[in-house]
Scaffold this motif. Structure first.
Motif, PDB file in Angstrom:
ATOM      1  N   LYS A   1       0.808  -1.213   0.000  1.00 37.65           N
ATOM      2  CA  LYS A   1       0.000   0.000   0.000  1.00 37.65           C
ATOM      3  C   LYS A   1       0.845   1.268   0.000  1.00 37.65           C
ATOM      4  N   SER A   2       2.142   1.128   0.360  1.00 38.74           N
ATOM      5  CA  SER A   2       3.019   2.297   0.323  1.00 38.74           C
ATOM      6  C   SER A   2       3.673   2.485  -1.046  1.00 38.74           C
ATOM      7  N   ALA A   3       3.409   1.566  -1.981  1.00 41.74           N
ATOM      8  CA  ALA A   3       4.011   1.652  -3.318  1.00 41.74           C
ATOM      9  C   ALA A   3       3.214   2.636  -4.166  1.00 41.74           C
ATOM     10  N   LYS A   4       3.473   3.917  -3.925  1.00 41.58           N
ATOM     11  CA  LYS A   4       2.721   4.960  -4.627  1.00 41.58           C
ATOM     12  C   LYS A   4       3.266   5.211  -6.027  1.00 41.58           C
ATOM     13  N   HIS A   5       4.337   4.525  -6.371  1.00 42.63           N
ATOM     14  CA  HIS A   5       4.938   4.645  -7.695  1.00 42.63           C
ATOM     15  C   HIS A   5       5.397   3.256  -8.126  1.00 42.63           C
ATOM     16  N   LEU A   6       5.306   2.962  -9.428  1.00 49.59           N
ATOM     17  CA  LEU A   6       5.630   1.615  -9.907  1.00 49.59           C
ATOM     18  C   LEU A   6       7.119   1.410 -10.140  1.00 49.59           C
ATOM     19  N   HIS A   7       7.923   2.443  -9.986  1.00 53.23           N
ATOM     20  CA  HIS A   7       9.374   2.342 -10.140  1.00 53.23           C
ATOM     21  C   HIS A   7       9.763   1.856 -11.547  1.00 53.23           C
ATOM     22  N   MET A   8       8.909   2.106 -12.503  1.00 52.67           N
ATOM     23  CA  MET A   8       9.221   1.924 -13.922  1.00 52.67           C
ATOM     24  C   MET A   8       8.323   2.890 -14.678  1.00 52.67           C
ATOM     25  N   GLU A   9       8.933   3.909 -15.261  1.00 52.90           N
ATOM     26  CA  GLU A   9       8.145   4.998 -15.831  1.00 52.90           C
ATOM     27  C   GLU A   9       7.203   4.530 -16.924  1.00 52.90           C
ATOM     28  N   TYR A  10       7.647   3.614 -17.784  1.00 57.89           N
ATOM     29  CA  TYR A  10       6.797   3.176 -18.894  1.00 57.89           C
ATOM     30  C   TYR A  10       5.579   2.410 -18.398  1.00 57.89           C
ATOM     31  N   PHE A  11       5.780   1.580 -17.376  1.00 56.20           N
ATOM     32  CA  PHE A  11       4.642   0.861 -16.807  1.00 56.20           C
ATOM     33  C   PHE A  11       3.703   1.845 -16.113  1.00 56.20           C
ATOM     34  N   GLN A  12       4.268   2.834 -15.432  1.00 54.50           N
ATOM     35  CA  GLN A  12       3.457   3.859 -14.776  1.00 54.50           C
ATOM     36  C   GLN A  12       2.602   4.596 -15.821  1.00 54.50           C
ATOM     37  N   ILE A  13       3.220   4.959 -16.936  1.00 52.94           N
ATOM     38  CA  ILE A  13       2.508   5.697 -17.989  1.00 52.94           C
ATOM     39  C   ILE A  13       1.384   4.852 -18.580  1.00 52.94           C
ATOM     40  N   VAL A  14       1.716   3.605 -18.965  1.00 54.21           N
ATOM     41  CA  VAL A  14       0.712   2.776 -19.616  1.00 54.21           C
ATOM     42  C   VAL A  14      -0.380   2.368 -18.631  1.00 54.21           C
ATOM     43  N   PHE A  15      -0.069   2.250 -17.350  1.00 55.32           N
ATOM     44  CA  PHE A  15      -1.087   1.903 -16.352  1.00 55.32           C
ATOM     45  C   PHE A  15      -2.080   3.045 -16.182  1.00 55.32           C
ATOM     46  N   GLU A  16      -1.598   4.281 -16.190  1.00 57.96           N
ATOM     47  CA  GLU A  16      -2.466   5.421 -15.878  1.00 57.96           C
ATOM     48  C   GLU A  16      -3.121   6.030 -17.118  1.00 57.96           C
ATOM     49  N   ILE A  17      -2.398   6.108 -18.241  1.00 53.65           N
ATOM     50  CA  ILE A  17      -3.010   6.721 -19.429  1.00 53.65           C
ATOM     51  C   ILE A  17      -3.024   5.768 -20.620  1.00 53.65           C
ATOM     52  N   GLY A  18      -2.768   4.482 -20.376  1.00 51.02           N
ATOM     53  CA  GLY A  18      -2.964   3.443 -21.370  1.00 51.02           C
ATOM     54  C   GLY A  18      -1.968   3.445 -22.520  1.00 51.02           C
ATOM     55  N   PHE A  19      -2.205   2.506 -23.432  1.00 52.88           N
ATOM     56  CA  PHE A  19      -1.355   2.421 -24.615  1.00 52.88           C
ATOM     57  C   PHE A  19      -1.511   3.654 -25.494  1.00 52.88           C
ATOM     58  N   ILE A  20      -2.672   4.288 -25.426  1.00 51.50           N
ATOM     59  CA  ILE A  20      -2.860   5.527 -26.189  1.00 51.50           C
ATOM     60  C   ILE A  20      -1.840   6.575 -25.734  1.00 51.50           C
ATOM     61  N   GLY A  21      -1.754   6.773 -24.436  1.00 53.02           N
ATOM     62  CA  GLY A  21      -0.808   7.748 -23.905  1.00 53.02           C
ATOM     63  C   GLY A  21       0.637   7.342 -24.141  1.00 53.02           C
ATOM     64  N   LEU A  22       0.924   6.041 -23.997  1.00 55.13           N
ATOM     65  CA  LEU A  22       2.296   5.561 -24.169  1.00 55.13           C
ATOM     66  C   LEU A  22       2.772   5.763 -25.611  1.00 55.13           C
ATOM     67  N   ILE A  23       1.904   5.506 -26.578  1.00 59.37           N
ATOM     68  CA  ILE A  23       2.264   5.696 -27.992  1.00 59.37           C
ATOM     69  C   ILE A  23       2.566   7.166 -28.258  1.00 59.37           C
ATOM     70  N   ILE A  24       1.756   8.054 -27.681  1.00 61.50           N
ATOM     71  CA  ILE A  24       1.992   9.490 -27.878  1.00 61.50           C
ATOM     72  C   ILE A  24       3.319   9.906 -27.247  1.00 61.50           C
ATOM     73  N   VAL A  25       3.619   9.364 -26.061  1.00 64.79           N
ATOM     74  CA  VAL A  25       4.882   9.679 -25.400  1.00 64.79           C
ATOM     75  C   VAL A  25       6.057   9.210 -26.254  1.00 64.79           C
ATOM     76  N   PHE A  26       5.952   8.012 -26.834  1.00 72.60           N
ATOM     77  CA  PHE A  26       7.024   7.494 -27.694  1.00 72.60           C
ATOM     78  C   PHE A  26       7.196   8.357 -28.947  1.00 72.60           C
ATOM     79  N   ALA A  27       6.115   9.014 -29.365  1.00 67.96           N
ATOM     80  CA  ALA A  27       6.177   9.845 -30.573  1.00 67.96           C
ATOM     81  C   ALA A  27       6.871  11.190 -30.339  1.00 67.96           C
ATOM     82  N   MET A  28       7.145  11.531 -29.082  1.00 66.43           N
ATOM     83  CA  MET A  28       7.746  12.821 -28.788  1.00 66.43           C
ATOM     84  C   MET A  28       9.222  12.842 -29.195  1.00 66.43           C
TER      85      MET A  28
END
Length: 319
Positions: free
Chosen positions: A292-319
């Motif tokens: 319950k204290s794991a407020k961060h997944l300690h892997m940015e890509y997993f954090q991104i895809v967990f919270e804003i999905g593959f849609i968000g992750l694809i956009i991030v990769f496009a930057m």
């Protein structure tokens, strides 16, 4: 505006003092948000560069996150619930978006180089603070009324508050000293690597993060010099082998990260395309027992895809 940039960047390390009643990482975030909003207000009265930079991925990301967050907040308000843990990360995103626009509007090459000088001084001071902490005469966090959580058994934390995060910070700061590459800069790097041996989450267990990031910086700056790259590769390889013999498997410990990823994988599979929304990791972690204290997944890509999905992750990769 230049001095506001300096106050923002240098002040991150000192933010625990004005915001001493909260966690150091929350203090750093609050400092950044406060300063960026102040810079945005100041931009109303100071003209900047008339430069227009098209950034389609960032535009799409802002539209996606804003729209998805609005839907989540709307469904919450339908039930009479307003979750601050979802709104606050969105405010953090808006802060990043505003800072990007301010940087594009005001930053020049000359200003960047001047900022590098101030940041290099800040890192050097941090290194001296680490030496004082190692000698037991600089543990200034103990003077705070709310003793900073996370210090516990770290050897040194500098002005950051956590040895592992300090390691990554110092590793990324190597680029500041390689940019000009003066003799005193290389001496400072020797000093830095000595301090890196003292940083980590536990005593006598230095974090590998800083060494990896530092190596990447060296590879970039010496990418055309195969002699230097070969020497760096040998030093890094022998360093890893030495760490294995001296510390053992503990040096390569993931500190429970595999278990955290395993626990969050099943919820991720339920909404892989859209994600669960900003702040969902913090919200769901409260119902996960020992994690319950794991407020961060300690892997940015997993954090991104967990919270804003593959849609968000694809956009991030496009930057």
């Amino acid at each position: 505006m230049f001095y506001l940039f300096i106050i923002l960047l240098v002040g991150i390390s000192l933010s625990i003092f004005p915001f001493w009643k909260i966690n150091i990482w929350l203090a750093q975030g609050l400092w950044i948000q406060t300063m960026v909003v102040g810079m945005y207000a100041f931009s109303m009265i100071e003209s900047g560069n008339q430069i227009k930079i098209k950034n389609i991925p960032l535009c799409l990301l802002s539209l996606w996150i804003t729209g998805y967050t609005s839907i989540i907040i709307y469904h919450g308000l339908e039930k009479g619930v307003l979750n601050l843990k979802q709104i606050w990360p969105y405010f953090s995103f808006l802060t990043m978006f505003i800072f990007y626009n301010i940087t594009v509007k005001y930053m020049t090459r000359e200003m960047i180089e001047r900022i590098f000088v101030f940041l290099k001084y800040t890192v050097t001071i941090t290194l001296f603070v680490c030496v004082l902490q190692f000698l037991g005469v600089g543990q200034f966090f103990y003077i705070l009324p709310n003793n900073t959580p996370g210090f516990n058994n770290n050897i040194v934390t500098g002005l950051i508050g956590n040895g592992t995060i300090l390691s990554g910070f110092l590793g990324s700061s190597v680029a500041l000293y390689l940019y000009k590459g003066k003799r005193e800069d290389y001496l400072s790097l020797v000093f830095m690597f000595a301090v890196l041996m003292l940083t980590g989450t536990t005593i006598n267990d230095p974090s590998i993060a800083g060494f990896v990031v530092a190596l990447m910086c060296f590879i970039y700056f010496f990418r055309n010099n195969w002699v230097v790259l070969t020497i760096l590769g040998c030093i890094f390889a022998f360093g890893l082998m030495g760490a294995w013999f001296l510390v053992g498997q503990q040096f390569f410990s993931f500190n429970g990260r595999f278990q955290i990823w395993e626990n969050f994988y099943l919820p991720f599979t339920k909404l892989p395309v859209t994600g669960h929304g900003l702040g969902s990791v913090m919200t769901l972690s409260e119902s996960m027992g020992r994690w319950k204290s794991a407020k961060h997944l300690h892997m940015e890509y997993f954090q991104i895809v967990f919270e804003i999905g593959f849609i968000g992750l694809i956009i991030v990769f496009a930057m």
